[in-house]
Motif scaffolding. Structure first.
Motif, mmCIF file in Angstrom:
data_model
loop_
_atom_site.group_PDB
_atom_site.id
_atom_site.type_symbol
_atom_site.label_atom_id
_atom_site.label_comp_id
_atom_site.label_asym_id
_atom_site.label_seq_id
_atom_site.Cartn_x
_atom_site.Cartn_y
_atom_site.Cartn_z
ATOM 1 N N GLY A 106 0.810 -1.114 0.046
ATOM 2 C CA GLY A 106 0.200 -0.005 -0.055
ATOM 3 C C GLY A 106 0.869 1.249 0.048
ATOM 4 O O GLY A 106 1.906 1.366 -0.426
ATOM 5 N N ILE A 107 0.337 2.398 0.550
ATOM 6 C CA ILE A 107 0.807 3.545 0.390
ATOM 7 C C ILE A 107 2.071 3.631 1.306
ATOM 8 O O ILE A 107 3.169 4.316 1.110
ATOM 9 C CB ILE A 107 -0.134 4.658 0.688
ATOM 10 N N GLU A 108 2.049 2.924 2.473
ATOM 11 C CA GLU A 108 3.451 2.967 3.365
ATOM 12 C C GLU A 108 4.307 2.220 2.693
ATOM 13 O O GLU A 108 5.700 2.824 2.771
ATOM 14 C CB GLU A 108 2.983 1.982 4.610
ATOM 15 N N GLN A 109 4.179 1.123 1.866
ATOM 16 C CA GLN A 109 5.304 0.628 0.979
ATOM 17 C C GLN A 109 5.709 1.674 0.156
ATOM 18 O O GLN A 109 6.989 1.779 -0.316
ATOM 19 C CB GLN A 109 4.790 -0.530 0.208
ATOM 20 N N LEU A 110 5.031 2.419 -0.749
ATOM 21 C CA LEU A 110 5.215 3.312 -1.590
ATOM 22 C C LEU A 110 6.288 4.539 -0.962
ATOM 23 O O LEU A 110 7.165 5.069 -1.459
ATOM 24 C CB LEU A 110 4.221 4.163 -2.226
ATOM 25 N N ALA A 111 5.745 4.905 0.401
ATOM 26 C CA ALA A 111 6.465 5.815 0.948
ATOM 27 C C ALA A 111 8.010 5.444 1.429
ATOM 28 O O ALA A 111 8.815 5.984 1.351
ATOM 29 C CB ALA A 111 6.061 6.142 2.263
ATOM 30 N N THR A 112 7.957 4.041 1.762
ATOM 31 C CA THR A 112 9.364 3.222 2.239
ATOM 32 C C THR A 112 10.394 3.131 0.672
ATOM 33 O O THR A 112 11.473 3.744 1.001
ATOM 34 C CB THR A 112 9.207 1.954 2.450
ATOM 35 N N GLU A 113 9.832 2.917 -0.305
ATOM 36 C CA GLU A 113 10.502 3.061 -1.773
ATOM 37 C C GLU A 113 11.018 4.478 -2.074
ATOM 38 O O GLU A 113 12.315 4.731 -2.063
ATOM 39 C CB GLU A 113 9.679 2.392 -2.613
ATOM 40 N N ILE A 114 10.360 5.327 -1.872
ATOM 41 C CA ILE A 114 10.532 6.668 -2.151
ATOM 42 C C ILE A 114 11.545 7.293 -1.226
ATOM 43 O O ILE A 114 12.932 7.978 -1.483
ATOM 44 C CB ILE A 114 9.400 7.517 -2.328
ATOM 45 N N THR A 115 11.461 6.976 -0.012
ATOM 46 C CA THR A 115 12.154 7.441 1.170
ATOM 47 C C THR A 115 13.617 6.849 1.053
ATOM 48 O O THR A 115 14.713 7.529 1.077
ATOM 49 C CB THR A 115 11.544 7.090 2.380
ATOM 50 N N GLN A 116 13.696 5.437 0.991
ATOM 51 C CA GLN A 116 15.062 4.839 0.770
ATOM 52 C C GLN A 116 15.805 5.243 -0.356
ATOM 53 O O GLN A 116 16.938 5.352 -0.261
ATOM 54 C CB GLN A 116 14.875 3.198 0.860
ATOM 55 N N VAL A 117 15.443 5.203 -1.550
ATOM 56 C CA VAL A 117 15.875 5.755 -2.883
ATOM 57 C C VAL A 117 16.496 7.328 -2.633
ATOM 58 O O VAL A 117 17.507 7.471 -2.713
ATOM 59 C CB VAL A 117 15.110 5.938 -3.779
ATOM 60 N N ALA A 118 15.425 8.384 -1.991
ATOM 61 C CA ALA A 118 16.073 9.502 -1.840
ATOM 62 C C ALA A 118 17.132 9.428 -0.553
ATOM 63 O O ALA A 118 18.196 10.341 -0.857
ATOM 64 C CB ALA A 118 14.766 10.425 -1.167
ATOM 65 N N ARG A 119 17.073 8.478 0.317
ATOM 66 C CA ARG A 119 18.136 8.614 1.077
ATOM 67 C C ARG A 119 19.508 8.270 0.748
ATOM 68 O O ARG A 119 20.480 8.574 0.807
ATOM 69 C CB ARG A 119 17.864 7.789 2.502
ATOM 70 N N THR A 120 19.391 7.252 -0.272
ATOM 71 C CA THR A 120 20.491 6.390 -1.023
ATOM 72 C C THR A 120 21.263 7.609 -1.787
ATOM 73 O O THR A 120 22.449 7.309 -1.842
ATOM 74 C CB THR A 120 20.049 5.238 -1.979
ATOM 75 N N PHE A 121 20.524 8.566 -2.493
ATOM 76 C CA PHE A 121 20.935 9.605 -3.330
ATOM 77 C C PHE A 121 21.309 10.737 -2.556
ATOM 78 O O PHE A 121 21.675 11.752 -3.070
ATOM 79 C CB PHE A 121 20.277 9.791 -4.439
ATOM 80 N N GLY A 122 21.009 10.773 -1.170
ATOM 81 C CA GLY A 122 21.522 12.041 -0.274
ATOM 82 C C GLY A 122 20.538 13.168 -0.469
ATOM 83 O O GLY A 122 20.809 14.495 -0.310
ATOM 84 N N VAL A 123 19.311 12.927 -0.989
ATOM 85 C CA VAL A 123 18.125 14.002 -1.274
ATOM 86 C C VAL A 123 16.808 13.695 -0.379
ATOM 87 O O VAL A 123 15.821 13.542 -1.189
ATOM 88 C CB VAL A 123 17.923 14.083 -2.636
ATOM 89 N N PRO A 124 16.790 13.528 0.959
ATOM 90 C CA PRO A 124 15.869 12.960 1.752
ATOM 91 C C PRO A 124 14.724 13.930 1.644
ATOM 92 O O PRO A 124 13.647 13.486 1.795
ATOM 93 C CB PRO A 124 16.320 12.843 3.141
ATOM 94 N N GLU A 125 14.943 15.354 1.612
ATOM 95 C CA GLU A 125 13.725 16.057 1.436
ATOM 96 C C GLU A 125 13.130 16.100 0.049
ATOM 97 O O GLU A 125 11.967 16.478 0.255
ATOM 98 C CB GLU A 125 14.486 17.873 1.582
ATOM 99 N N ARG A 126 13.670 15.591 -0.882
ATOM 100 C CA ARG A 126 12.751 15.380 -2.101
ATOM 101 C C ARG A 126 11.963 14.403 -1.858
ATOM 102 O O ARG A 126 10.699 14.437 -2.160
ATOM 103 C CB ARG A 126 13.744 15.295 -3.416
#
Length: 328
Positions: free
Chosen positions: A162-182
């Motif tokens: 669900g949406i929580e898994q979508l949030a996890t996917e986006i959050t982890q990719v953003a953190r991996t690339f150093g852009v958590p705020e995006r």
């Protein structure tokens, strides 16, 4: 002995050169050791059973599958893309200019030779098939080549997605690339769009939905575990195969008939057109009394909108309008 004095004076600069060279090298090493790490790094994440520590953001990523590519583009990371591969359909219009600047390695999956030729330090796959062990492109094999990897978590989440898994996917990719705020901004946008649809549909009846991906002798459909099932629910529908313990799976046509869906949602992708899929259903005498077929009630979603990626909220809006005509 003035000639000896002249010789000694001439040798002094030569004797000092190695000392000066050593001194410069040591200072450089000290400076490198003292250099601060990028904000948020090192970052350790466990993704689909693979634990990876990133000392710095990847610089040369390759995305395999459209929804992985669009996550990167939505996060403004086109400058980190060394290559991309495998579209199911067209890139979203708002990302097309950025995508046009990215090297396409292959129409489908690239060979390992082509992949390594892009000199990636990170490979991001949308489906398990992106990491083919037979080609030496499994995650462990790529790690041995010094290449970190990520697999979209829809492929390894047990139970509902669900949406929580979508949030996890986006959050982890953003953190991996150093852009958590995006990542946080993107997640907020997705949640707000979905909340708007839910408010508009409050109190509406829930039509029963059969998702038709493909199939002739049997039907390949969306089960209860993938984001496709959640998109149907959020759009004000009820997936008749929500009890199928899989993201996708085969069911018999007898089961479809028995469950009497009121709407068929067709996934649009590949070489078989939507019209061809409709005709297959409409021209099957066994399905003639299925309410959706009898009343010609069809909705359409691109396959790229029915997987865990940045199209989820737009897919919910789009499908809601089709299931509930008159929805803003």
């Amino acid at each position: 002995m003035p000639h000896i004095r002249h010789v000694l004076l001439a040798l002094i600069p030569l004797l000092l050169l190695p000392l000066t060279g050593c001194g410069s090298g040591t200072d450089g090493e000290d400076e490198a050791e003292a250099a601060p790490a990028a904000d948020g790094f090192p970052y350790t994440v466990t993704n689909c059973g693979t634990r990876t520590t990133f000392d710095a953001p990847p610089k040369r990523a390759v995305t395999m599958n459209q929804h992985a590519t669009e996550v990167m583009l939505a996060l403004g990371l086109q400058d980190r893309l060394a290559g991309t591969a495998y579209l199911d359909d067209s890139i979203l219009p708002k990302y097309r200019s950025a995508y046009a600047e990215t090297k396409v390695l292959a129409k489908e999956y690239p060979s390992k030779e082509v992949l390594l030729g892009a000199n990636p330090d990170f490979v991001y796959g949308g489906y398990n098939s992106a990491f083919d062990k037979a080609k030496g492109q499994d995650r462990a094999g790529l790690q041995k080549d010094g290449i970190n990897t990520r697999l979209n978590i829809e492929n390894c989440t047990k139970g509902n997605v669900g949406i929580e898994q979508l949030a996890t996917e986006i959050t982890q990719v953003a953190r991996t690339f150093g852009v958590p705020e995006r990542g946080e901004k993107l997640i907020d946008e997705e949640r707000q769009k979905i909340a708007t649809v839910e408010a508009e549909l409050e109190g509406s009846a829930l039509p029963s939905v059969f998702v038709y991906d493909s199939g002739d002798s049997s039907a390949f459909t969306a089960g209860g575990n993938g984001i496709g099932n959640e998109i149907v629910r959020l759009a004000g529908g009820r997936n008749v195969f929500t009890d199928l313990d899989a993201t996708f799976g085969h069911v018999s046509w007898e089961q479809v008939i028995k469950r009497k869906p009121e709407v068929v949602v067709i996934y649009d992708y590949g070489g078989t057109t939507v019209e061809a899929k409709k005709n297959r259903l409409l021209n099957d005498p066994a399905l003639a009394d299925v309410p959706a077929i009898k009343n010609k009630k069809f909705a359409v979603l691109p396959l790229s909108s029915a997987v865990l990626g940045v199209r989820v909220a737009d897919a919910v809006q789009d499908l809601a309008r089709q299931l509930h005509p008159g929805t803003p």
